[in-house]
Every structure is written in C-alpha cells, then in structure tokens.
Motif scaffolding. Structure first.
Motif, mmCIF file in Angstrom:
data_model
loop_
_atom_site.group_PDB
_atom_site.id
_atom_site.type_symbol
_atom_site.label_atom_id
_atom_site.label_comp_id
_atom_site.label_asym_id
_atom_site.label_seq_id
_atom_site.Cartn_x
_atom_site.Cartn_y
_atom_site.Cartn_z
ATOM 1 N N ARG A 43 0.855 -1.184 0.000
ATOM 2 C CA ARG A 43 0.000 0.000 0.000
ATOM 3 C C ARG A 43 0.894 1.238 0.000
ATOM 4 O O ARG A 43 1.725 1.413 0.895
ATOM 5 N N SER B 99 0.223 3.016 -9.774
ATOM 6 C CA SER B 99 -0.940 2.144 -9.654
ATOM 7 C C SER B 99 -0.977 1.114 -10.778
ATOM 8 O O SER B 99 -1.255 -0.066 -10.543
ATOM 9 N N ALA C 146 -0.478 -2.888 -9.997
ATOM 10 C CA ALA C 146 -1.778 -3.548 -9.894
ATOM 11 C C ALA C 146 -1.687 -5.075 -9.926
ATOM 12 O O ALA C 146 -2.347 -5.761 -9.141
ATOM 13 N N THR D 278 -1.257 -1.133 -4.323
ATOM 14 C CA THR D 278 -2.119 -0.002 -4.649
ATOM 15 C C THR D 278 -1.367 1.298 -4.404
ATOM 16 O O THR D 278 -0.400 1.341 -3.647
ATOM 17 N N ARG E 199 -8.205 -2.824 -1.049
ATOM 18 C CA ARG E 199 -7.575 -3.486 -2.198
ATOM 19 C C ARG E 199 -7.958 -2.886 -3.536
ATOM 20 O O ARG E 199 -7.103 -2.680 -4.412
ATOM 21 N N ALA E 200 -9.240 -2.585 -3.733
ATOM 22 C CA ALA E 200 -9.707 -2.148 -5.053
ATOM 23 C C ALA E 200 -9.629 -0.640 -5.251
ATOM 24 O O ALA E 200 -9.964 -0.140 -6.322
ATOM 25 N N ILE E 201 -9.191 0.079 -4.237
ATOM 26 C CA ILE E 201 -9.102 1.540 -4.354
ATOM 27 C C ILE E 201 -7.667 1.901 -4.699
ATOM 28 O O ILE E 201 -6.770 1.847 -3.847
ATOM 29 N N THR E 202 -7.447 2.242 -5.946
ATOM 30 C CA THR E 202 -6.103 2.596 -6.401
ATOM 31 C C THR E 202 -6.223 3.548 -7.583
ATOM 32 O O THR E 202 -7.330 3.776 -8.089
#
Length: 254
Positions: A132, A166, A170, A175, A239-242
C-alpha cells in the motif's frame, strides 16, 4: 505477522497521527525524517507514541539516504507493507522573481522525494505480492493559488506519479492512492496562526477563527481524520481503491 509501515516526515502532523493509529492497529511503524538522528526529537516522538519505534535520519531528496533507510527497515523487520509519504515543504512566492532554491526544494522534496521512496520499496512489495502506497498531496494539486506556484506544481505532480505507480503495481497486489486535504490543523498551520498573530496584532483566537471559517464546514480538518482514512486505505479492505486521489476538502476548493 504484523505489517510494517514506513512513514516519511512522521515526527509531527498527519504523519505522527497516522503513526499513532497504525500502532493502535498492531502495525509496526518505522519513521524517517531529517531530524531522525536527533536524540531529543526521537525521545519526544517516543513519548508521544507511548513506545519506541524505529526512527532514523532520512533525506528523501537523496537516493543514498533513501536506500540506506529502507535497508535499515528491512534489516530490522524483514519487509515493507505500507509506505506513507508525508515529508514535504511549503513556502510562498510569486512566479516573477521566484527563487530557484525555493522551487528546487519543493520539487525535490514533495515530488521527487516521494518518487524515490516509492522506487525503493516497490521491488520489496512486488516480491511480497502486497503493498500500500499513500501519498499526501493537497487541494493545491487541483487548484491554483497566487504565490504558491512551487507548492501547487509539486503536489499536482503527485497525481500523475500515483497513476503510473498504480498501473505498474496492480498485478502485484500494490495499490497507490493520494490524499488531498484542505487546511489541516497541524503544527505547521499553528505556526502560520502564530505568525499572523504577531504580524497583525489581532488575537490568536481571531486568526484561528479565520482559518476555521476557510471552509463551509467552519472547522479545520484534524490530523486524526486523515489518519483514519489512511488506515482504511492501508488495510485489506482498500484493495480495489487505487489510481485515485481522495479530497478531504470540507466542501472547499482550497
């Protein structure tokens, strides 16, 4: 196994607030700062945190300093899971007659320093398959303000940097997010209030009220609020916020 976080510029402000939050969440915290080898500063930090953590000198502008700091973290803890880039500078000047050294300080610290930290930890995160990266940008990344060309430019650059990181991270569980706050009630802002109090002769309460009224909510963002957001983004739930920049603007553009 506890996750390991690096925080740059973590001796005060949002970095310090996040260090406290991470520790509460069971995350191992490592702090790098220019004053990271000053015994008094380290002792004060440990007192604020309520426990000792790895603290070392770090000049994010210098590639050798960055490499040495990251190597020290790896030697101590064996991994790096989270990188929070809060190290930064802020000075004001108009474009005309803008000093070269002021421009260089902003770009080298706020933008290039962030890049160098990311470059150093990405191979570690890639090997782990998890990482992260969170960069402290600013509403200045989105808005112009007179006499703030170096700061605005350096923070805007973080948005482009984050998009590329990102994409490259990925497939490896990494992220990269930036957070763009408006005024946050940090030690830096408190020093601005003190300076204006001395310059204008107005009371500290009057100057503070001006800053409080700078956004429609009528209250400054608190470092702990940024820390709570960072903690979420650094978790498995993020996890999906990037490839995103999150404004914490209290309904104001700046």
């Amino acid at each position: 196994m506890a996750k390991v976080a690096i925080i740059t510029g973590g001796l005060s402000g949002m970095g310090l607030a996040t260090a406290k939050r991470f520790i509460a969440d069971g995350i191992t915290v490592c702090i790098g700062a220019r004053r990271g080898d000053d015994p008094a500063s380290v002792a004060e930090l440990h007192e604020k945190l309520g426990r000792p953590v790895l603290v070392a000198a770090l000049d994010v502008r210098n590639s050798d300093s960055v490499a040495a700091f990251v190597a020290r973290v790896i030697a101590a803890h064996g991994r790096v899971d989270i990188l929070l880039n809060t190290a930064g500078v802020y000075e004001e000047s108009p474009v005309i007659d803008h000093p070269d050294d002021m421009w260089d300080a902003h770009i080298d610290t706020n933008l290039t320093g962030t890049f160098k930290m990311i470059r150093a930890v990405m191979p570690i995160m890639k090997a782990q398959g998890w990482g992260r990266i969170i960069n402290l940008a600013s509403t200045a990344a989105h808005e112009g303000l007179e006499n703030n060309v170096a700061y605005c430019t350096s923070k805007a650059g973080l948005l482009g940097l984050g998009r590329v990181v990102s994409l490259e991270g990925a497939a490896h569980g990494i992220t990269c997010i930036s957070i763009s706050p408006t005024w946050v009630e940090t030690e830096m802002l408190k020093s601005f209030v003190d300076a204006e109090t001395a310059e204008t002769g107005l009371s500290r309460a009057e100057i503070q009220a001006k800053y409080n009224a700078s956004n429609p909510q009528g209250a400054l963002v608190q470092p702990s609020e940024i820390a709570d957001l960072v903690a979420f983004l650094a978790s498995d739930a993020g996890r999906a916020i990037t490839m995103e920049d999150i404004k914490v603007n209290a309904a104001t553009n700046w």
